[in-house]
Motif scaffolding. Structure first.
Motif: not given
Length: 162
Positions: A12-37
């Motif tokens: 549960c901890v890993v799942t929650h952290l993974s979802a948080h990191v994925q969401e944050q990574l999308v936000d972090v990269l958004a100003p550059l117009g790219i997604h994590p993939r």
């Protein structure tokens, strides 16, 4: 008898952290117009420029049809280009262009800052240990071949996909 909290379960901890990191990574990269993939694709090409789309799909755990779309988008933006593959007439090699290298450098900086904030509650040695332990759990789960080679897998994985 009390029931354990969901956060007493590592899954549960890993799942929650993974979802948080994925969401944050999308936000972090958004100003550059790219997604994590797209970042993963650029990162792999920086490491191993000139791979075919098929060779790129495996290490990034992306279906070949999805890879075509990822390359198309980066090519439209002038970040990568397809060229005839030197040894396989049926394939195209994907190469990073200078603009792609520049964008990758910017993305690396943003991701590094995010990772520093993410692990900020740990001492530097604890952060290194945490990452080492995560990699061991990842490998033990049999996932070692499904992550970008720059993060965990070996050169052998890339060689196998060729």
């Amino acid at each position: 008898m009390s029931t354990p909290s969901l956060f007493d379960h590592p899954a549960c901890v890993v799942t929650h952290l993974s979802a948080h990191v994925q969401e944050q990574l999308v936000d972090v990269l958004a100003p550059l117009g790219i997604h994590p993939r797209q970042f993963g694709l650029l990162d792999l090409l920086i490491e191993k420029d000139g791979l075919s789309q098929h060779q790129l799909a495996g290490p990034l755990n992306v279906h070949r049809n999805v890879m075509v779309g990822l390359v198309d988008e980066l090519e439209r933006r002038g970040l990568v280009e397809r060229r005839r593959h030197p040894t396989d007439r049926r394939a195209h090699a994907v190469h990073v262009l200078p603009a792609g290298r520049e964008l990758h450098t910017e993305a690396e900086s943003l991701i590094s800052g995010f990772e520093t904030r993410l692990l900020g509650g740990l001492e530097p040695e604890e952060a290194r240990t945490f990452v080492t332990l995560l990699k061991r759990v990842f490998a033990h789960a049999g996932l070692a071949g499904d992550l970008h080679p720059g993060l965990l897998t070996s050169e052998a994985t890339l060689a196998e996909s060729r």
